[in-house]
Scaffold this motif. Sequence first.
Motif, PDB file in Angstrom:
ATOM      1  N   GLN A  48      11.319  -6.762  -0.850  1.00  0.00           N
ATOM      2  CA  GLN A  48      10.402  -6.958  -1.984  1.00  0.00           C
ATOM      3  C   GLN A  48       8.981  -7.268  -1.515  1.00  0.00           C
ATOM      4  OE1 GLN A  48      13.233  -8.578  -1.580  1.00  0.00           O
ATOM      5  NE2 GLN A  48      14.563  -8.166  -3.340  1.00  0.00           N
ATOM      6  N   SER A  49       8.893  -8.073  -0.458  1.00  0.00           N
ATOM      7  CA  SER A  49       7.564  -8.484  -0.009  1.00  0.00           C
ATOM      8  C   SER A  49       6.785  -7.308   0.592  1.00  0.00           C
ATOM      9  CB  SER A  49       7.686  -9.612   1.009  1.00  0.00           C
ATOM     10  OG  SER A  49       8.538  -9.225   2.058  1.00  0.00           O
ATOM     11  N   LEU A  50       7.464  -6.162   0.746  1.00  0.00           N
ATOM     12  CA  LEU A  50       6.796  -4.985   1.307  1.00  0.00           C
ATOM     13  C   LEU A  50       6.532  -3.932   0.221  1.00  0.00           C
ATOM     14  CD1 LEU A  50       8.784  -4.610   4.665  1.00  0.00           C
ATOM     15  CD2 LEU A  50       6.705  -5.901   4.209  1.00  0.00           C
ATOM     16  N   ARG A  51       6.320  -4.389  -1.006  1.00  0.00           N
ATOM     17  CA  ARG A  51       6.066  -3.469  -2.121  1.00  0.00           C
ATOM     18  C   ARG A  51       4.913  -2.512  -1.835  1.00  0.00           C
ATOM     19  NH1 ARG A  51       7.401  -7.893  -5.224  1.00  0.00           N
ATOM     20  NH2 ARG A  51       5.278  -8.641  -4.947  1.00  0.00           N
ATOM     21  N   SER A  52       3.896  -3.040  -1.159  1.00  0.00           N
ATOM     22  CA  SER A  52       2.707  -2.200  -0.904  1.00  0.00           C
ATOM     23  C   SER A  52       3.009  -1.068   0.084  1.00  0.00           C
ATOM     24  CB  SER A  52       1.576  -3.069  -0.375  1.00  0.00           C
ATOM     25  OG  SER A  52       1.922  -3.574   0.899  1.00  0.00           O
ATOM     26  N   TRP A  53       4.160  -1.134   0.727  1.00  0.00           N
ATOM     27  CA  TRP A  53       4.527  -0.079   1.676  1.00  0.00           C
ATOM     28  C   TRP A  53       5.103   1.107   0.890  1.00  0.00           C
ATOM     29  CZ3 TRP A  53       6.945  -1.758   6.989  1.00  0.00           C
ATOM     30  CH2 TRP A  53       6.154  -2.756   7.561  1.00  0.00           C
ATOM     31  N   ASN A  54       4.279   2.071   0.568  1.00  0.00           N
ATOM     32  CA  ASN A  54       4.775   3.264  -0.122  1.00  0.00           C
ATOM     33  C   ASN A  54       3.867   4.440   0.189  1.00  0.00           C
ATOM     34  OD1 ASN A  54       2.580   3.420  -2.145  1.00  0.00           O
ATOM     35  ND2 ASN A  54       3.426   1.427  -2.743  1.00  0.00           N
ATOM     36  N   LEU A  55       4.323   5.602  -0.186  1.00  0.00           N
ATOM     37  CA  LEU A  55       3.636   6.825   0.209  1.00  0.00           C
ATOM     38  C   LEU A  55       2.321   7.040  -0.536  1.00  0.00           C
ATOM     39  CD1 LEU A  55       6.750   9.158   0.559  1.00  0.00           C
ATOM     40  CD2 LEU A  55       5.223   8.406   2.389  1.00  0.00           C
ATOM     41  N   ASN A  56       2.047   6.221  -1.558  1.00  0.00           N
ATOM     42  CA  ASN A  56       0.833   6.419  -2.350  1.00  0.00           C
ATOM     43  C   ASN A  56      -0.426   5.904  -1.670  1.00  0.00           C
ATOM     44  OD1 ASN A  56       2.514   7.420  -4.306  1.00  0.00           O
ATOM     45  ND2 ASN A  56       2.740   5.430  -5.309  1.00  0.00           N
ATOM     46  N   SER A  57      -0.254   5.116  -0.616  1.00  0.00           N
ATOM     47  CA  SER A  57      -1.449   4.602   0.044  1.00  0.00           C
ATOM     48  C   SER A  57      -1.324   4.756   1.549  1.00  0.00           C
ATOM     49  CB  SER A  57      -1.656   3.133  -0.331  1.00  0.00           C
ATOM     50  OG  SER A  57      -0.596   2.359   0.182  1.00  0.00           O
ATOM     51  N   SER A  58      -2.443   4.617   2.194  1.00  0.00           N
ATOM     52  CA  SER A  58      -2.440   4.726   3.649  1.00  0.00           C
ATOM     53  C   SER A  58      -1.718   3.524   4.251  1.00  0.00           C
ATOM     54  CB  SER A  58      -3.881   4.742   4.146  1.00  0.00           C
ATOM     55  OG  SER A  58      -3.930   4.313   5.484  1.00  0.00           O
ATOM     56  N   PRO A  59      -0.932   3.726   5.300  1.00  0.00           N
ATOM     57  CA  PRO A  59      -0.279   2.591   5.962  1.00  0.00           C
ATOM     58  C   PRO A  59      -1.281   1.506   6.344  1.00  0.00           C
ATOM     59  CG  PRO A  59       0.600   4.629   6.823  1.00  0.00           C
ATOM     60  CD  PRO A  59      -0.537   5.010   5.907  1.00  0.00           C
ATOM     61  N   CYS A  60      -2.547   1.904   6.555  1.00  0.00           N
ATOM     62  CA  CYS A  60      -3.563   0.916   6.941  1.00  0.00           C
ATOM     63  C   CYS A  60      -3.842  -0.068   5.822  1.00  0.00           C
ATOM     64  CB  CYS A  60      -4.854   1.609   7.352  1.00  0.00           C
ATOM     65  SG  CYS A  60      -4.620   2.756   8.717  1.00  0.00           S
ATOM     66  N   ASN A  61      -3.443   0.295   4.609  1.00  0.00           N
ATOM     67  CA  ASN A  61      -3.626  -0.601   3.472  1.00  0.00           C
ATOM     68  C   ASN A  61      -2.371  -1.406   3.160  1.00  0.00           C
ATOM     69  OD1 ASN A  61      -6.267  -0.258   2.844  1.00  0.00           O
ATOM     70  ND2 ASN A  61      -5.951   0.807   0.907  1.00  0.00           N
ATOM     71  N   TRP A  62      -1.328  -1.235   3.926  1.00  0.00           N
ATOM     72  CA  TRP A  62      -0.073  -1.928   3.627  1.00  0.00           C
ATOM     73  C   TRP A  62      -0.139  -3.389   4.063  1.00  0.00           C
ATOM     74  CZ3 TRP A  62       4.064   2.041   5.805  1.00  0.00           C
ATOM     75  CH2 TRP A  62       4.007   3.212   5.009  1.00  0.00           C
ATOM     76  N   THR A  63       0.609  -4.216   3.357  1.00  0.00           N
ATOM     77  CA  THR A  63       0.730  -5.634   3.708  1.00  0.00           C
ATOM     78  C   THR A  63       1.085  -5.794   5.184  1.00  0.00           C
ATOM     79  OG1 THR A  63       1.542  -6.143   1.504  1.00  0.00           O
ATOM     80  CG2 THR A  63       2.050  -7.741   3.232  1.00  0.00           C
ATOM     81  N   GLY A  64       0.306  -6.592   5.871  1.00  0.00           N
ATOM     82  CA  GLY A  64       0.629  -6.935   7.246  1.00  0.00           C
ATOM     83  C   GLY A  64       0.310  -5.874   8.276  1.00  0.00           C
ATOM     84  N   VAL A  65      -0.210  -4.745   7.838  1.00  0.00           N
ATOM     85  CA  VAL A  65      -0.480  -3.656   8.789  1.00  0.00           C
ATOM     86  C   VAL A  65      -1.983  -3.569   9.044  1.00  0.00           C
ATOM     87  CG1 VAL A  65      -0.326  -1.173   9.187  1.00  0.00           C
ATOM     88  CG2 VAL A  65       1.543  -2.380   8.032  1.00  0.00           C
ATOM     89  N   THR A  66      -2.348  -3.500  10.293  1.00  0.00           N
ATOM     90  CA  THR A  66      -3.754  -3.365  10.664  1.00  0.00           C
ATOM     91  C   THR A  66      -3.921  -2.108  11.514  1.00  0.00           C
ATOM     92  OG1 THR A  66      -3.924  -5.767  10.740  1.00  0.00           O
ATOM     93  CG2 THR A  66      -5.708  -4.531  11.767  1.00  0.00           C
ATOM     94  N   CYS A  67      -4.968  -1.348  11.223  1.00  0.00           N
ATOM     95  CA  CYS A  67      -5.251  -0.151  12.015  1.00  0.00           C
ATOM     96  C   CYS A  67      -6.550  -0.342  12.784  1.00  0.00           C
ATOM     97  CB  CYS A  67      -5.422   1.054  11.098  1.00  0.00           C
ATOM     98  SG  CYS A  67      -3.932   1.494  10.199  1.00  0.00           S
ATOM     99  N   ASN A  68      -6.737   0.506  13.760  1.00  0.00           N
ATOM    100  CA  ASN A  68      -8.071   0.556  14.353  1.00  0.00           C
ATOM    101  C   ASN A  68      -8.844   1.610  13.586  1.00  0.00           C
ATOM    102  OD1 ASN A  68      -6.864   2.904  15.247  1.00  0.00           O
ATOM    103  ND2 ASN A  68      -8.023   2.910  17.161  1.00  0.00           N
TER     104      ASN A  68
END
Length: 481
Positions: A48-68
């Motif tokens: 549940q806490s990973l709701r933001s993890w979905n195909l509609n947004s870039s992984p860089c915008n997902w909870t807990g994920v940081t990109c360069n």
Amino acid sequence: MASQLHKTLLCATLLLLLLLPRALLVKASLGSQGRALLHWKDTLRSPQSLRSWNLNSSPCNWTGVTCNYPVTGKGRSVITEISLPNMGLAGPLDALDFSALGSLLRLNLYYNQLGGTIPPAISALSRLVSLDLTSNQFTSKIPVGMGSMKDIQFLSLSQNQMVGAIPPPLSNLTKLMSLYLDDNNLMGVIPKELREAPRVDVSGSWGRLSRLTDLALYNNQLSGALPVEINNITGLTYLELGNKSFFGYVPPNICKGGALKYLTLYMNFQGPIPLTLKNCTTLKRVRLERNQLTGDVSQYLGEYPYLSYMDLSFNLLSGTLSPDLSKLHNLARLRISNNITGVIPTEFGQLTKLQDLDLSSNYLQGEIPQSFGSLTLLYNLSLGNNQLVGQVPPEFGMLSNLELLDLSSNNLAGRIPDQLGNCMKLRSLKLNNNSFSGTIPLAIGNLAVHQDTFDVSHNSLTGDSIPTQRIGDAAKPESIA
Ligand SMILES: *[C@@H]1O[C@H](CO)[C@@H](O)[C@H](O)[C@H]1NC(C)=O
Ligand SMILES: *[C@@H]1O[C@H](CO)[C@@H](O)[C@H](O)[C@H]1NC(C)=O
Ligand SMILES: *[C@@H]1O[C@H](CO)[C@@H](O)[C@H](O)[C@H]1NC(C)=O
Ligand SMILES: *[C@@H]1O[C@H](CO)[C@@H](O)[C@H](O)[C@H]1NC(C)=O
Ligand SMILES: *[C@@H]1O[C@H](CO)[C@@H](O)[C@H](O)[C@H]1NC(C)=O
Ligand SMILES: *[C@@H]1O[C@H](CO)[C@@H](O)[C@H](O)[C@H]1NC(C)=O
Ligand SMILES: *[C@@H]1O[C@H](CO)[C@@H](O)[C@H](O)[C@H]1NC(C)=O
Ligand SMILES: *[C@@H]1O[C@H](CO)[C@@H](O)[C@H](O)[C@H]1NC(C)=O
């Protein structure tokens, strides 16, 4: 001719491609990295806490994920950090395709309920600088391949149920600064490879891990003596060993680098308190309780301006309490339950940050200093089981935070001061086994209503209804002993 040249070039190119490190060729795209994470998410029991993890947004915008984000705009974004502490994640780590995440620098999954094995494939995270899996439910061995994660500086697997030995290849992690493996079920001895220097190395041994600042191996089943080589790790600021992990002598140069702040050596250690501790002015917390340490505390302890916590209880320490201890201005907790003689220095009244003082079960003589009235933060005072004489100073009435007072089994006499009734928070009072006389002050009788423990037995108290020993249900009247 041209075709021949073409063929040659093609062959050369193919050969070059074959020779190139594979990683350079199949660098995972952000898309495939995202798919790897979604696949893992599907195997978690509580995503549940990973709701933001979905195909509609870039992984860089997902909870807990940081990109360069490439500065030039030419390179591609890749995931560099996954940080999901305390997110209620439950399930295995096996389904995570680590080979897609070679760009990761940090992976922090501490305080979750992840379990099962730490997959050997984790060693594909070859650029990882920090791996924190603290406080999960992993039950496997430490993967041998982790010895190839050569950039790693911070590694914590503490508070899991890891089994097996510490793999020798970990000695290749020469950039390691913090190694926390405490609170697991690791067994065996510290591997020779971790201890012995490669011939070229200057100072050798664990000296190979010479950048270590933090080392915690507490609460395992590691056997054998403490590696003497620990002496040569000069930057140690945090060392936590013991409780069935190692035994033997305290390394004499433990503070050689002049950086040590936190020292815990719990159970199984013996011999003298190392002299270098005396000059170790950086110390903040010292826990050396329940060992067989010897020595005269008045000679081994020095000036520690930052020290807030010192527990030396249950050792074989002797000597007297030096008035100089009063210079430990930041001391909040002091426990020395040992074989200490002499008197309690009146200078102890200067330790105004003290909250918890345990000098019980020594051979202390003389009177309780009146200066104790200055210790207004004190909430737990244990002076029981000594040879203290005289009266309880009326100044105790100024200890407005005092909750627990144990003066039992001394030779204290006189009346119990009325002023104790001013200690409104007092909930445990043990004055038993002394020579107190007279009646119990009414004010204290009133306080007793709120108390967990009230014991004035084995004194020379008089009066009609002496509350003698009342433990637990304080409101219920007790019969006279
Ligand atoms: C991240 O989300 C914000 C809005 O919340 C959006 O403007 C931005 O384009 C997103 N970035 C990526 C890389 O998806
Ligand atoms: C350390 O790495 C080297 C290669 O860099 C390897 O040959 C050696 O076996 C490793 N040491 C251990 C103890 O694994
Ligand atoms: C520690 O380092 C010194 C040199 O600084 C060296 O002589 C000694 O052998 C080393 N001791 C251990 C146990 O590695
Ligand atoms: C010592 O280890 C045992 C398990 O082996 C554990 O139950 C106990 O709580 C530990 N003691 C401390 C003080 O951490
Ligand atoms: C502690 O420091 C003092 C002064 O710097 C020095 O004279 C003494 O030898 C040192 N003691 C130890 C045990 O290192
Ligand atoms: C306390 O120390 C004295 C003097 O060093 C020694 O004789 C005695 O046996 C010690 N007692 C305990 C319980 O360690
Ligand atoms: C108070 O001090 C005693 C003696 O050190 C200790 O056993 C006890 O756990 C302490 N209680 C609290 C609530 O800190
Ligand atoms: C208190 O004194 C009584 C009688 O002498 C004795 O039986 C008891 O063990 C003592 N209690 C403590 C805590 O010393």
